[in-house]
Design a protein around this motif. Structure first.
Motif, PDB file in Angstrom:
ATOM      1  N   LYS A  12     -24.444   0.628 -20.094  1.00  0.00           N
ATOM      2  CA  LYS A  12     -25.185  -0.435 -19.375  1.00  0.00           C
ATOM      3  C   LYS A  12     -25.236  -0.181 -17.835  1.00  0.00           C
ATOM      4  N   ILE A  13     -26.105   1.364 -17.340  1.00  0.00           N
ATOM      5  CA  ILE A  13     -26.172   1.229 -16.430  1.00  0.00           C
ATOM      6  C   ILE A  13     -27.453   0.073 -15.636  1.00  0.00           C
ATOM      7  N   VAL A  14     -27.101  -0.517 -14.663  1.00  0.00           N
ATOM      8  CA  VAL A  14     -28.221  -1.456 -14.147  1.00  0.00           C
ATOM      9  C   VAL A  14     -29.534  -0.518 -13.114  1.00  0.00           C
ATOM     10  N   GLU A  15     -30.299  -1.355 -14.454  1.00  0.00           N
ATOM     11  CA  GLU A  15     -31.638  -0.847 -14.178  1.00  0.00           C
ATOM     12  C   GLU A  15     -32.650  -2.290 -12.533  1.00  0.00           C
ATOM     13  N   ARG A  16     -32.597  -3.147 -13.506  1.00  0.00           N
ATOM     14  CA  ARG A  16     -32.581  -3.831 -12.495  1.00  0.00           C
ATOM     15  C   ARG A  16     -32.152  -6.137 -12.297  1.00  0.00           C
ATOM     16  N   ILE A  17     -32.006  -5.927 -11.446  1.00  0.00           N
ATOM     17  CA  ILE A  17     -31.048  -7.505 -10.911  1.00  0.00           C
ATOM     18  C   ILE A  17     -32.134  -8.124 -10.396  1.00  0.00           C
ATOM     19  N   GLU A  18     -31.807  -9.764 -10.298  1.00  0.00           N
ATOM     20  CA  GLU A  18     -32.450 -10.616 -10.049  1.00  0.00           C
ATOM     21  C   GLU A  18     -31.393 -11.151  -8.772  1.00  0.00           C
ATOM     22  N   PHE A  19     -31.601 -11.109  -7.871  1.00  0.00           N
ATOM     23  CA  PHE A  19     -30.575 -11.641  -6.223  1.00  0.00           C
ATOM     24  C   PHE A  19     -31.329 -12.532  -5.896  1.00  0.00           C
ATOM     25  N   GLU A  20     -30.885 -13.576  -6.067  1.00  0.00           N
ATOM     26  CA  GLU A  20     -31.210 -15.169  -4.885  1.00  0.00           C
ATOM     27  C   GLU A  20     -30.668 -15.448  -3.813  1.00  0.00           C
ATOM     28  N   VAL A  21     -31.531 -15.055  -3.172  1.00  0.00           N
ATOM     29  CA  VAL A  21     -31.385 -15.214  -1.997  1.00  0.00           C
ATOM     30  C   VAL A  21     -32.031 -16.921  -0.875  1.00  0.00           C
ATOM     31  N   SER A  22     -30.932 -17.300   0.064  1.00  0.00           N
ATOM     32  CA  SER A  22     -32.208 -18.659   0.345  1.00  0.00           C
ATOM     33  C   SER A  22     -32.966 -18.037   1.549  1.00  0.00           C
ATOM     34  N   ARG A  23     -33.936 -18.700   1.605  1.00  0.00           N
ATOM     35  CA  ARG A  23     -35.415 -18.407   1.887  1.00  0.00           C
ATOM     36  C   ARG A  23     -34.803 -18.475   4.116  1.00  0.00           C
ATOM     37  N   ASP A  24     -34.281 -19.256   4.621  1.00  0.00           N
ATOM     38  CA  ASP A  24     -33.714 -19.531   5.456  1.00  0.00           C
ATOM     39  C   ASP A  24     -33.065 -18.009   5.617  1.00  0.00           C
ATOM     40  N   PHE A  25     -32.362 -17.542   5.407  1.00  0.00           N
ATOM     41  CA  PHE A  25     -31.645 -16.064   5.078  1.00  0.00           C
ATOM     42  C   PHE A  25     -32.696 -14.708   5.337  1.00  0.00           C
ATOM     43  N   THR A  26     -33.280 -14.714   4.195  1.00  0.00           N
ATOM     44  CA  THR A  26     -34.184 -14.112   4.316  1.00  0.00           C
ATOM     45  C   THR A  26     -35.069 -14.245   5.643  1.00  0.00           C
ATOM     46  N   GLU A  27     -35.634 -15.094   5.778  1.00  0.00           N
ATOM     47  CA  GLU A  27     -37.204 -15.229   6.984  1.00  0.00           C
ATOM     48  C   GLU A  27     -36.206 -15.101   8.745  1.00  0.00           C
ATOM     49  N   GLY A  28     -34.577 -15.005   8.346  1.00  0.00           N
ATOM     50  CA  GLY A  28     -33.933 -14.971   9.677  1.00  0.00           C
ATOM     51  C   GLY A  28     -34.057 -13.468   9.954  1.00  0.00           C
ATOM     52  N   LEU A  29     -33.299 -13.062   8.764  1.00  0.00           N
ATOM     53  CA  LEU A  29     -33.540 -11.277   8.458  1.00  0.00           C
ATOM     54  C   LEU A  29     -34.677 -10.945   9.128  1.00  0.00           C
ATOM     55  N   TYR A  30     -35.885 -11.021   8.255  1.00  0.00           N
ATOM     56  CA  TYR A  30     -37.102 -10.251   8.522  1.00  0.00           C
ATOM     57  C   TYR A  30     -37.607 -10.429  10.282  1.00  0.00           C
ATOM     58  N   ASP A  31     -36.810 -11.967  10.942  1.00  0.00           N
ATOM     59  CA  ASP A  31     -37.080 -12.546  12.266  1.00  0.00           C
ATOM     60  C   ASP A  31     -37.149 -11.364  13.478  1.00  0.00           C
ATOM     61  N   SER A  32     -35.359 -10.706  12.720  1.00  0.00           N
ATOM     62  CA  SER A  32     -34.713 -10.924  13.650  1.00  0.00           C
ATOM     63  C   SER A  32     -34.419  -9.034  13.813  1.00  0.00           C
ATOM     64  N   CYS A  33     -35.878  -8.869  12.739  1.00  0.00           N
ATOM     65  CA  CYS A  33     -36.692  -7.214  13.217  1.00  0.00           C
ATOM     66  C   CYS A  33     -37.217  -6.914  13.250  1.00  0.00           C
ATOM     67  N   LYS A  34     -38.245  -8.029  12.848  1.00  0.00           N
ATOM     68  CA  LYS A  34     -39.659  -7.167  12.385  1.00  0.00           C
ATOM     69  C   LYS A  34     -39.788  -6.207  14.535  1.00  0.00           C
ATOM     70  N   SER A  35     -39.300  -6.570  14.481  1.00  0.00           N
ATOM     71  CA  SER A  35     -39.736  -5.879  16.125  1.00  0.00           C
ATOM     72  C   SER A  35     -39.189  -5.382  16.617  1.00  0.00           C
ATOM     73  N   VAL A  36     -38.162  -4.514  15.727  1.00  0.00           N
ATOM     74  CA  VAL A  36     -36.790  -3.226  16.912  1.00  0.00           C
ATOM     75  C   VAL A  36     -37.681  -2.103  16.279  1.00  0.00           C
ATOM     76  N   TRP A  37     -37.767  -1.498  17.893  1.00  0.00           N
ATOM     77  CA  TRP A  37     -38.503  -0.460  18.080  1.00  0.00           C
ATOM     78  C   TRP A  37     -37.539   1.012  17.468  1.00  0.00           C
ATOM     79  N   PHE A  38     -37.787   1.724  17.001  1.00  0.00           N
ATOM     80  CA  PHE A  38     -37.127   3.452  16.719  1.00  0.00           C
ATOM     81  C   PHE A  38     -38.545   4.748  17.320  1.00  0.00           C
ATOM     82  N   GLY A  39     -37.879   5.451  17.918  1.00  0.00           N
ATOM     83  CA  GLY A  39     -38.982   6.279  18.756  1.00  0.00           C
ATOM     84  C   GLY A  39     -39.872   5.238  18.652  1.00  0.00           C
ATOM     85  N   ASN A  40     -41.203   5.612  18.561  1.00  0.00           N
ATOM     86  CA  ASN A  40     -42.702   5.357  19.164  1.00  0.00           C
ATOM     87  C   ASN A  40     -43.422   3.827  18.052  1.00  0.00           C
TER      88      ASN A  40
END
Length: 980
Positions: A139-167
């Motif tokens: 019963k190897i997991v192939e697909r899983i449903e992960f319910e996450v708060s919208r506040d958390f996902t938006e906060g994660l994206y906002d904190s990372c969207k302007s991070v630079w790696f190289g150029n």
């Protein structure tokens, strides 16, 4: 009472069937699997409860949880988790890899780590996770449903969207389609991809609030409260912990941390002339020049006396006026010239021979830095410091391939086959150097050492410059609806994500040298989606070997490319060259391509200059002669021509230039070939005026026509009178011209010019004018007195034994007195001069002049420094087409270095914070300002763009690493080095 008991019974039954759902694990390590990167399996009865980890009993296990998942640790130094020790090791290794991408912003990485800690180890997995699909008996997991708060996902994206790696933005590597967006970010993380360390497919459900759901488990229908994963988010501008700094200003452009705004900046520093005030020292120098000129004019013009019987103004110096004294000296000199002409000619030729002997030490300047920057200039000093500290820069070889209009897209198999063949031919190109054979592998730049390949920026290097690797990618499998041909899917994926180590074709995007290939360096275009439609491909090779070997290889490279043919693309190419020096003697000058093209341009300029001198000679010969045929003999028509004096004047101009070059060469001051070519033309145009002044003075007074039986005394008088009138004009003109050139050349006491090319040219020109004046006095005047004597005696110019008859001489003198015999110059006196005296013509002339002056001043303020590099070559040159391609399609320019000098205490944290760009560095640090300028996209005049590498950042990251990733090997994203 019965009614009350019924209510109590119902409530009791409801309490039995309504129970609180207890959190459980939904996935765990598969039985019998020791692979830390193996996908998880669905839990069973024995693994449904969380695991309790205690620090004292499981120190390594506990430390791994504490490293990235400290929020799961309870106060009593224990933690309840749903991940085994093997799983936590795999997760921490994967997060260590992510540190290299997101670690520059600790807050972003902390939020990112919380998401995957909850996913892998949270003891409350059943509250927000549901296994949707499994495979196999385990019963190897192939697909899983992960319910996450919208506040958390938006906060994660906002904190990372302007991070630079190289150029580039870090999320470009963590999004689908290479476009940074909220949906693409979570879509990338939710798609199973073992090569990207994503073990299962995850359906992220972004919920706003907790919801109530029904769950059928076993045989009992229960109501329970379904929770969602919702942990506190750390904004990027706040610290993620007591020992962690907030994100840097570049990675966190919030309201208080803005990128550099250049939208209102004014473009300055490029115009040649501006309306700004001059610097004080320049203003004083200009005022001094004006004062000197005014004083000189005052002395010569207004400090004189009027004689009651003699017209004109004179100064009380000696026995007469200054003008009379000067003319008297000129008359005495003319008498000496007439008496001893060959002595003066011989003296002039001896001076010319001595000065021209210095040309044996002449060599042309070929280094552009020697022409554009003075030895003490800031540019030259910065260049010296850089070379002394870091060594010389790499030599660049380039080939641009352009698709013809009839060819389709860039995804063209024949095109890439030819491109692989070209790169392979370049790599195998060899040349004999001394006793050894040199190939590209011996002299190319290898950033990861000799064991890796050459740094070749080419589209073929996405396939490691190997045709077999390209072929092994192969077409897509039959029935595969998602992918097209895997050749092009691999290329597309590498264009979007250059740091990918394994694409759909299970190949790395890294080049054979072990590093990434930046798309902007190999495809003509701007944005990512434009690269798919690129019609120009760039191959750039860096050389870093011995200069002599590089020059020999470049010469062979130029020969090969000059004869190379391609069926599916047109190409242009460019390379570099230099001078090989041994034992202080130039033993060989190898002109490869650029210098070769410059030399061809110089040769073309020489031809043009010779033609110009011939045109000047023809003009002088035509305008100074008098055209009539007084006798039947053809020789009579050549009596009043000026061929001898015209040829002599042009030759003297050329000799004057060689003398100037020779004198400066004796003092080891050299000019460029281009400057010398222009110098010949300029001095010829200026010097030819002297012979015009002398001949026209002689002709305007009727001296050129002799009478029968004219005496030698009369002839000498006429020649002396002409010299007396013309010498002051010639000397004044020469003094003015040479002064102007010496002023530009910085000859003391004049102001110095900082550009060597202008300075050297001006000095050579000023000295050449002085030489030309000296040779005018020593050579031209003796030749003039011979030619004037011949003409007054009526002898032929090319056959002096022929002489016109006395009757013809008398007739010619009568025609001159009556005004019927004219020369071409008289056309200006008869036609042009009277026309300019009309009132309408004068008004129109003034209007045209004023309008032209106003337009010139206006456009002068628009004039900018420099010129397009294609102007240095002819239109037929292949370098011209190459530079046009560079201007059109190349989005990346040369590197710019910022060097900090001085005794700086780099070990002090306060000093470090003034230069670094990492989290915790000063907001206004030098590094942050440079990065802000490089990433600012709202200013057209900003040409600083691309990757910014600051050694202090690399040093601090090396001294305080957050992850265990040390470097890439081109196949795996990281190699781990453990200390023993």
């Amino acid at each position: 009472m019965r009614r009350v008991m019924r209510i109590v019974s119902v409530l009791f039954l409801l309490l039995i069937h309504f129970r609180q759902y207890h959190s459980e694990c939904v996935m765990t390590e598969c039985d019998g699997t020791e692979d830390k990167n193996h996908p998880p399996c669905k839990t069973n009865i024995s693994s449904i409860a969380p695991i309790t980890v205690i620090r004292s009993k499981n120190p390594d296990y506990f430390n791994r949880i504490e490293k990235f998942c400290s929020h799961l640790i309870l106060e009593d130094h224990r933690s309840n988790v749903c991940c085994t020790e093997n799983q936590i090791q795999g997760m921490t290794d994967r997060l260590s890899n992510a540190v290299a991408i997101l670690g520059s912003c600790p807050s972003c990485f902390d939020n990112f780590a919380k998401l995957w800690c909850q996913f892998t180890c949270s003891p409350d997995q059943s509250d927000f996770m549901t296994v949707v699909e499994t495979s196999g008996p385990l019963k190897i997991v192939e697909r899983i449903e992960f319910e996450v708060s919208r506040d958390f996902t938006e906060g994660l994206y906002d904190s990372c969207k302007s991070v630079w790696f190289g150029n580039d933005l870090s999320l470009h590597m963590l999004t689908t389609d290479g476009k940074v967006s909220y949906n693409n970010f979570f879509g990338f993380m939710g798609k199973k991809n073992p090569t990207q360390n994503i073990p299962v497919n995850t359906d992220f459900v972004h919920s706003a609030n907790e919801v109530i759901k029904t769950n059928k488990r076993k045989f009992l229908s229960n109501w329970y409260i379904q929770k969602i994963m919702n942990l506190p988010i750390t904004p990027c501008h706040k610290s993620a912990g007591p020992n962690l700094p907030a994100c840097g200003v570049i990675d966190c452009p919030s309201n208080s941390y803005q990128l550099l705004d250049l939208s209102g900046a004014e473009r300055l520093g490029k115009k040649v002339f501006t309306t700004a005030f001059l610097k004080p020292e320049w203003a004083l120098q200009i005022c001094g020049c004006i004062a000197l000129t005014v004083g000189l004019v005052f002395v010569l013009k207004y400090s004189c006396h009027r004689h009651p019987t003699v017209d004109g103004c004179y100064m009380d110096i000696g026995k007469g006026s200054l003008e009379i004294q000067f003319e008297h000296l000129c008359e005495q000199y003319a008498t000496k010239v007439i008496a001893h002409p060959w002595k003066f000619v011989l003296l002039g030729l001896l001076i010319a021979a001595f000065c021209c002997s210095g040309n044996s030490k002449f060599h042309s300047l070929t280094n552009s830095i020697d022409q554009a920057s003075s030895a003490k200039g800031e540019t030259r000093q910065d260049r010296k410091i850089f070379f002394d500290t870091f060594g010389p820069t790499h030599r660049i070889e380039q080939v641009f391939l352009t698709l013809p209009p009839s060819t389709g897209t860039m995804f063209n198999m024949p095109l890439f086959e030819e491109m692989f063949t070209l790169v392979n031919n370049i790599k195998n190109l060899s040349v004999v150097y001394g006793t050894s054979t040199i190939k590209l592998d011996d002299i190319c730049y290898k950033p990861l050492g000799e064991k890796r390949g050459c740094a070749i920026m080419s589209p073929t290097n996405y396939f490691q410059n190997n045709w077999e690797t390209f072929q092994n990618a192969g077409p897509a499998n039959e029935g595969d609806e998602e992918l097209d041909d895997l050749h092009w899917e691999h290329l597309k994926y590498c264009i979007k994500n250059p740091l990918t180590v394994s694409t759909y074709s299970e190949m790395s995007c890294f080049g054979e040298f072990g590093g990434p290939i930046e798309p902007s360096l190999v495809f003509g275009g701007g944005l990512c989606f434009q690269y798919y439609g690129a019609r120009t491909f760039m191959i750039t090779i860096l050389l870093n070997g011995d200069e002599g070997k590089c020059i020999e290889w470049e010469a062979e490279f130029m020969k090969m490319m000059s004869k190379y043919k391609m069926k599916n693309a047109n190409f242009t190419f460019m390379t570099e060259s230099s001078i090989a020096v041994c034992n202080k003697t130039i033993i060989r000058v190898i002109i490869v391509l650029i210098q070769n093209e410059l030399q061809v341009a110089v040769e073309t300029d020489k031809i043009v200059s010779v033609a110009a001198c011939a045109a000047v000679l023809l003009w002088v010969f035509t305008m100074l002669g008098t055209y009539h045929w007084p006798e039947p003999s053809l020789l009579s028509a050549l009596v009043h021509h000026k061929l001898l004096i015209s040829v002599s004047a042009v030759m003297i101009n050329v000799i004057s230039v060689w003398c100037s070059i020779g004198v400066f060469s004796l003092f080891d001051v050299h000019a460029t070939d281009n400057a010398i070519v222009v110098l010949f033309f300029v001095i010829t145009c200026i010097g030819i005026n002297r012979i015009f002044v002398t001949i026209r003075t002689f002709q305007s007074n009727g001296h050129c026509y002799g009478l029968p039986n004219i005496s030698d005394r009369e002839i000498n008088h006429r020649i002396t009178d002409t010299m007396r009138r013309s010498i002051p004009i010639v000397l004044t003109n020469s003094l003015i011209c040479s002064t102007c050139f010496f002023l530009a050349g910085g000859v003391p006491p004049y102001v110095s010019v900082s550009m060597p090319a202008v300075e050297v040219f001006a000095r050579h020109a000023g000295l050449a004018i002085l030489f030309d004046t000296a040779f005018y006095l020593l050579v031209i005047l003796p030749l003039f007195q011979y030619d004037a004597r011949r003409e007054m005696l009526g002898k032929c110019e090319i056959w002096p034994w022929y002489e016109i008859s006395d009757n013809t001489k008398t007739d010619i003198c009568m025609q001159v007195s009556e005004g019927t015999l004219r020369s071409p110059v008289d056309w200006f006196k008869i036609a042009i001069a009277p026309l300019l005296l009309y009132r309408v013509c004068r008004v129109c002339t003034i209007i045209v002049f004023s309008f032209t002056l106003a337009c010139s001043l206006f456009w002068t303020l628009k004039l900018e420094y420099g010129f397009d590099q294609t102007m240095a070559f002819s239109k037929e040159s292949y370098l011209t087409n190459h530079f046009k391609n560079m201007n059109k399609v190349l989005n990346t320019g040369p590197q710019v270095f910022f060097i900090v000098q001085g005794n700086i205490q780099w070990h002090e944290p306060k000093i470090q914070n003034k230069f670094c760009t990492l989290a915790g560095c000063d907001e206004n640090s030098m590094g942050n300002k440079i990065r802000s300028l490089a990433y600012a996209e709202n200013y057209e005049g900003n040409y600083l763009h691309g990757d910014v590498n600051i050694w202090l950042d690399s040093y601090l990251q090396f001294m305080h690493p957050r992850g265990s990733c040390c470097k890439t090997d081109g196949k795996h994203f990281c190699e781990y080095y453990r200390t023993v």
